[in-house]
Scaffold this active site. Structure first.
Site, PDB file in Angstrom:
ATOM      1  N   LYS A  20       4.483  25.530  -7.347  1.00 26.07           N
ATOM      2  CA  LYS A  20       4.906  24.140  -6.852  1.00 26.07           C
ATOM      3  C   LYS A  20       5.196  24.120  -5.339  1.00 26.07           C
ATOM      4  O   LYS A  20       5.314  25.175  -4.505  1.00 26.07           O
ATOM      5  CB  LYS A  20       5.952  23.685  -7.608  1.00 26.07           C
ATOM      6  CG  LYS A  20       5.415  23.387  -9.141  1.00 26.07           C
ATOM      7  CD  LYS A  20       6.463  22.505  -9.897  1.00 26.07           C
ATOM      8  CE  LYS A  20       6.056  22.325 -11.234  1.00 26.07           C
ATOM      9  NZ  LYS A  20       6.774  21.776 -12.068  1.00 26.07           N
ATOM     10  N   ARG A  27       6.888  27.935 -17.691  1.00 27.09           N
ATOM     11  CA  ARG A  27       5.344  27.508 -17.672  1.00 27.09           C
ATOM     12  C   ARG A  27       4.754  28.008 -16.557  1.00 27.09           C
ATOM     13  O   ARG A  27       5.162  27.554 -15.487  1.00 27.09           O
ATOM     14  CB  ARG A  27       5.592  25.850 -17.641  1.00 27.09           C
ATOM     15  CG  ARG A  27       4.275  25.075 -17.872  1.00 27.09           C
ATOM     16  CD  ARG A  27       4.465  23.831 -17.913  1.00 27.09           C
ATOM     17  NE  ARG A  27       3.361  22.863 -18.126  1.00 27.09           N
ATOM     18  CZ  ARG A  27       2.421  22.569 -17.134  1.00 27.09           C
ATOM     19  NH1 ARG A  27       2.821  22.989 -15.840  1.00 27.09           N
ATOM     20  NH2 ARG A  27       1.296  22.049 -17.111  1.00 27.09           N
TER      21      ARG A  27
HETATM   22  C1  9MG Z   1       2.685  19.387 -16.950  1.00 27.89           C
HETATM   23  N1  9MG Z   1       3.789  19.759 -15.963  1.00 27.89           N
HETATM   24  C2  9MG Z   1       3.968  19.992 -14.925  1.00 27.89           C
HETATM   25  N2  9MG Z   1       4.831  20.804 -14.451  1.00 27.89           N
HETATM   26  C3  9MG Z   1       5.771  20.929 -15.445  1.00 27.89           C
HETATM   27  C4  9MG Z   1       7.097  21.217 -15.686  1.00 27.89           C
HETATM   28  O1  9MG Z   1       7.585  21.651 -14.836  1.00 27.89           O
HETATM   29  N3  9MG Z   1       7.618  21.090 -16.816  1.00 27.89           N
HETATM   30  C5  9MG Z   1       6.889  20.688 -17.856  1.00 27.89           C
HETATM   31  N4  9MG Z   1       7.350  20.663 -19.195  1.00 27.89           N
HETATM   32  N5  9MG Z   1       5.538  20.235 -17.861  1.00 27.89           N
HETATM   33  C6  9MG Z   1       4.956  20.384 -16.646  1.00 27.89           C
END
Ligand code: 9MG
Length: 284
Positions: free
Chosen positions: A228, A263
């Site tokens: 990110k 994730r």
């Molecule tokens: C789809 N998506 C992109 N970033 C995310 C995040 O931080 N958490 C979740 N649950 N989905 C995400």
């Protein structure tokens, strides 16, 4: 560390002792960090298989980019992108598949094709009927905190107290889920790193994640920091493909502060880092 269980459509997923890894599979032509690499069916399925080999516990498949500034796509377009991948992967299923969508029509078709979790970055703000689909299938439901939409989230005025705002928003999402009949044991919560927060607020959320974990102690806590922009900013504005080490640092910090599920795009690196972080956590 007690082992607890997250209720999904066709199984219970144990969490709490070992941190679970959710591998990201974007089947979009324009996703922010893997920019269209997996937009053919064969390549997408091969990448899912590779992430499973590397130790992923869940595969999260998305057909609409949530990159800051991105426009939404129609449900039909999203369905065409994700359903064939889910059908192919679910046919060989060893681990559960999650559908990353904010649309109930896409969630319904994805669950019918074999998905077991709905990952809703809007926390039911865009389409509360997602909760009906989760309830009907007894599927897992990830409720993520976000502000605005992917198109507007970076232009929103900042909130003063991001921890209180995330806790307030998640409580509201859980209440909506309950009103639509979702069992509490199917819900996971997520503070939504990067979604309508400043770079400093993303760091604050990771640093104080234990407060969010404490507030929602009965739910699995998922977090996504992978590649990110706050990481890119800290490293001198490096592009997404140069954020792996920063991703690992933020992932380990999140695990030490209470995350149960992470994730990530780079599964192998995350699995190795987490094995060590989990061992340290267990030794506390
Ligand atoms: C789809 N998506 C992109 N970033 C995310 C995040 O931080 N958490 C979740 N649950 N989905 C995400």
């Amino acid at each position: 560390m007690p082992i607890r269980q997250w209720k999904l459509a066709r199984r219970w997923l144990p969490y709490g002792e070992q941190t679970l890894v959710m591998g990201v599979l974007n089947v979009t032509p324009d996703s922010f960090s893997d920019g269209g690499q997996f937009d053919s069916l064969d390549r997408a399925v091969a990448h899912a298989t590779q992430m499973i080999r590397e130790g992923a516990d869940v595969i999260d498949i998305g057909g609409e980019s949530t990159r800051p500034g991105s426009a939404s796509v129609s449900a039909e377009e999203e369905l065409q992108r994700v359903v064939p991948v889910i059908e192919r992967r679910a046919g060989q299923a060893s681990i559960p598949i999650s559908i990353d969508t904010t649309k109930s029509a896409v969630a319904r078709a994805a669950l019918a094709a074999g998905a077991e979790i709905i990952n809703d970055i809007s926390g039911l703000r865009f389409d509360p009927l997602i909760a009906d689909e989760a309830a009907r299938a007894s599927a897992g439901l990830v409720l993520m905190h976000s502000r605005g939409t992917p198109k507007t989230m970076q232009q929103l005025p900042p909130v003063n107290d991001i921890i209180s705002e995330v806790i307030r928003g998640l409580r509201e999402s859980i209440a909506v889920a309950e009103q639509h009949g979702v069992a509490l044991e199917s819900i996971a919560i997520d503070p939504g790193i990067g979604f309508g927060k400043s770079a400093e607020q993303n760091l604050e959320l990771i640093a104080k994640l234990d407060q969010v974990a404490h507030e929602f102690a009965e739910f699995p806590l998922l977090i996504g920091t992978s590649r990110k922009s706050f990481i890119g900013k800290l490293l001198g504005d490096v592009p997404a493909d140069q954020r792996l080490h920063g991703t690992i640092a933020s992932t380990v910090a999140s695990v030490m502060n209470g995350a149960h599920i992470v994730r990530v795009h780079d599964v192998k690196a995350a699995v190795e880092a987490i094995k060590v972080a989990d061992a340290v956590r267990r030794t506390r």
